[in-house]
Design a protein around this motif. Structure first.
Motif, PDB file in Angstrom:
ATOM      1  N   TRP A  85       0.821  -1.208   0.000  1.00 15.47           N
ATOM      2  CA  TRP A  85       0.000   0.000   0.000  1.00 15.47           C
ATOM      3  C   TRP A  85       0.856   1.260   0.000  1.00 15.47           C
ATOM      4  N   ASP A  86       2.020   1.217   0.641  1.00 21.83           N
ATOM      5  CA  ASP A  86       2.872   2.403   0.725  1.00 21.83           C
ATOM      6  C   ASP A  86       3.394   2.847  -0.654  1.00 21.83           C
ATOM      7  N   ARG A  87       3.377   1.951  -1.633  1.00 18.97           N
ATOM      8  CA  ARG A  87       3.828   2.321  -2.981  1.00 18.97           C
ATOM      9  C   ARG A  87       2.968   3.418  -3.598  1.00 18.97           C
ATOM     10  N   PHE A  88       1.729   3.511  -3.178  1.00 19.61           N
ATOM     11  CA  PHE A  88       0.850   4.553  -3.720  1.00 19.61           C
ATOM     12  C   PHE A  88       1.228   5.939  -3.215  1.00 19.61           C
ATOM     13  N   GLY A  89       2.095   6.010  -2.230  1.00 16.72           N
ATOM     14  CA  GLY A  89       2.599   7.282  -1.736  1.00 16.72           C
ATOM     15  C   GLY A  89       3.952   7.662  -2.310  1.00 16.72           C
ATOM     16  N   ASP A  90       4.464   6.868  -3.243  1.00 12.35           N
ATOM     17  CA  ASP A  90       5.793   7.085  -3.807  1.00 12.35           C
ATOM     18  C   ASP A  90       5.677   7.173  -5.326  1.00 12.35           C
ATOM     19  N   LEU A  91       6.044   8.313  -5.892  1.00 10.92           N
ATOM     20  CA  LEU A  91       5.926   8.509  -7.342  1.00 10.92           C
ATOM     21  C   LEU A  91       6.861   7.623  -8.150  1.00 10.92           C
ATOM     22  N   HIS A  92       7.864   7.018  -7.520  1.00 12.45           N
ATOM     23  CA  HIS A  92       8.702   6.051  -8.232  1.00 12.45           C
ATOM     24  C   HIS A  92       7.885   4.838  -8.672  1.00 12.45           C
ATOM     25  N   PHE A  93       6.766   4.646  -8.017  1.00  9.34           N
ATOM     26  CA  PHE A  93       5.852   3.564  -8.376  1.00  9.34           C
ATOM     27  C   PHE A  93       4.658   4.123  -9.148  1.00  9.34           C
ATOM     28  N   TRP A  94       4.901   5.089 -10.042  1.00  8.70           N
ATOM     29  CA  TRP A  94       3.841   5.726 -10.825  1.00  8.70           C
ATOM     30  C   TRP A  94       3.012   4.700 -11.582  1.00  8.70           C
ATOM     31  N   TRP A  95       3.619   3.606 -11.952  1.00 11.87           N
ATOM     32  CA  TRP A  95       2.923   2.578 -12.722  1.00 11.87           C
ATOM     33  C   TRP A  95       1.850   1.879 -11.892  1.00 11.87           C
ATOM     34  N   MET A  96       1.994   1.859 -10.586  1.00  7.40           N
ATOM     35  CA  MET A  96       0.936   1.320  -9.724  1.00  7.40           C
ATOM     36  C   MET A  96      -0.292   2.222  -9.805  1.00  7.40           C
ATOM     37  N   HIS A  97      -0.053   3.541  -9.782  1.00  6.95           N
ATOM     38  CA  HIS A  97      -1.156   4.489  -9.934  1.00  6.95           C
ATOM     39  C   HIS A  97      -1.797   4.319 -11.311  1.00  6.95           C
ATOM     40  N   ALA A  98      -0.961   4.154 -12.337  1.00  5.21           N
ATOM     41  CA  ALA A  98      -1.461   3.989 -13.704  1.00  5.21           C
ATOM     42  C   ALA A  98      -2.302   2.718 -13.825  1.00  5.21           C
ATOM     43  N   MET A  99      -1.845   1.622 -13.216  1.00  4.09           N
ATOM     44  CA  MET A  99      -2.620   0.373 -13.282  1.00  4.09           C
ATOM     45  C   MET A  99      -3.986   0.566 -12.631  1.00  4.09           C
ATOM     46  N   LEU A 100      -4.009   1.185 -11.467  1.00  8.02           N
ATOM     47  CA  LEU A 100      -5.278   1.413 -10.783  1.00  8.02           C
ATOM     48  C   LEU A 100      -6.173   2.344 -11.594  1.00  8.02           C
ATOM     49  N   CYS A 101      -5.605   3.371 -12.195  1.00 12.53           N
ATOM     50  CA  CYS A 101      -6.370   4.326 -12.993  1.00 12.53           C
ATOM     51  C   CYS A 101      -6.970   3.646 -14.229  1.00 12.53           C
ATOM     52  N   VAL A 102      -6.147   2.919 -14.982  1.00 15.03           N
ATOM     53  CA  VAL A 102      -6.637   2.235 -16.187  1.00 15.03           C
ATOM     54  C   VAL A 102      -7.691   1.197 -15.812  1.00 15.03           C
ATOM     55  N   TRP A 103      -7.431   0.427 -14.763  1.00 14.09           N
ATOM     56  CA  TRP A 103      -8.399  -0.574 -14.325  1.00 14.09           C
ATOM     57  C   TRP A 103      -9.720   0.108 -13.953  1.00 14.09           C
ATOM     58  N   SER A 104      -9.638   1.219 -13.238  1.00 13.10           N
ATOM     59  CA  SER A 104     -10.853   1.931 -12.805  1.00 13.10           C
ATOM     60  C   SER A 104     -11.646   2.472 -13.989  1.00 13.10           C
ATOM     61  N   ILE A 105     -10.951   3.018 -14.976  1.00 10.78           N
ATOM     62  CA  ILE A 105     -11.631   3.523 -16.174  1.00 10.78           C
ATOM     63  C   ILE A 105     -12.389   2.386 -16.853  1.00 10.78           C
ATOM     64  N   PHE A 106     -11.708   1.265 -17.071  1.00 14.13           N
ATOM     65  CA  PHE A 106     -12.364   0.140 -17.729  1.00 14.13           C
ATOM     66  C   PHE A 106     -13.504  -0.414 -16.883  1.00 14.13           C
ATOM     67  N   PHE A 107     -13.343  -0.444 -15.566  1.00 13.97           N
ATOM     68  CA  PHE A 107     -14.416  -0.929 -14.694  1.00 13.97           C
ATOM     69  C   PHE A 107     -15.662  -0.071 -14.861  1.00 13.97           C
ATOM     70  N   VAL A 108     -15.482   1.234 -14.800  1.00 10.49           N
ATOM     71  CA  VAL A 108     -16.618   2.155 -14.938  1.00 10.49           C
ATOM     72  C   VAL A 108     -17.264   2.013 -16.318  1.00 10.49           C
ATOM     73  N   VAL A 109     -16.439   1.943 -17.354  1.00 11.68           N
ATOM     74  CA  VAL A 109     -16.984   1.819 -18.713  1.00 11.68           C
ATOM     75  C   VAL A 109     -17.715   0.495 -18.896  1.00 11.68           C
ATOM     76  N   LEU A 110     -17.095  -0.620 -18.509  1.00  8.10           N
ATOM     77  CA  LEU A 110     -17.671  -1.943 -18.779  1.00  8.10           C
ATOM     78  C   LEU A 110     -18.851  -2.306 -17.878  1.00  8.10           C
ATOM     79  N   PHE A 111     -18.863  -1.802 -16.639  1.00 13.05           N
ATOM     80  CA  PHE A 111     -19.914  -2.200 -15.709  1.00 13.05           C
ATOM     81  C   PHE A 111     -20.989  -1.147 -15.490  1.00 13.05           C
TER      82      PHE A 111
END
Length: 165
Positions: A85-111
């Motif tokens: 969970w602490d990775r979401f507070g570190d911009l070096h793990f920007w890809w974790m934020h990106a994965m959550l963002c992309v997943w959330s967009i698709f979730f909202v669109v598909l469901f």
């Protein structure tokens, strides 16, 4: 010789395998729809486009929803079990934020958006302006595919220790 039970590392490996399989099937399906299906449907006569699109989409959408849920569940399980969970507070793990963002967009669109709003509106719009409707549909898919591919590349690189920051 006594067999050992599975360790947390074994479970994380299994979860990662499920996660990667789900992402391949989900994003691979988006790539196929974006680069093959939609251009093929756009090439059909206007009167046939909507029927052809619905015939294909009705088979792919349920699969995309299932793979999206597998990707989300396995990702959440790995974050929780791996104490990430602490990775979401570190911009070096920007890809974790990106994965959550992309997943959330698709979730909202598909469901939510597609079944409750977009399906009916798209049919009306496609009947009035098939070229415009399918052009916008294709552009939206290109945008989502681009975001997805950048995220996949970032996640693979980031999970191996690479960070541009």
């Amino acid at each position: 010789r006594r067999l050992k039970g599975p360790t947390d590392m074994d479970y994380l490996t299994i979860a990662r395998m499920i996660h990667i399989l789900a992402v391949i099937c989900w994003i691979g399906g988006v790539a196929f729809a974006t680069t093959v299906v939609i251009p093929s449907v756009k090439a059909l006569p206007s009167s046939e486009r909507l029927t052809a699109f619905h015939r294909i989409e009705s088979r792919f959408a349920p699969q995309a929803r299932i793979w999206l849920l597998f990707a989300g569940a396995s990702g959440l399980w790995m974050i929780q079990r791996g104490g990430m969970w602490d990775r979401f507070g570190d911009l070096h793990f920007w890809w974790m934020h990106a994965m959550l963002c992309v997943w959330s967009i698709f979730f909202v669109v598909l469901f939510i958006v597609e079944p409750l709003i977009l399906r009916r509106r798209f049919e009306v719009w496609a009947a009035r302006s098939p070229d415009g409707a399918f052009r916008l549909l294709h552009r939206a898919h290109v945008l989502l595919l681009g975001l997805s591919l950048v995220t996949v590349i970032g996640a693979v690189a980031g999970s191996r220790g690479f960070s541009p920051l």
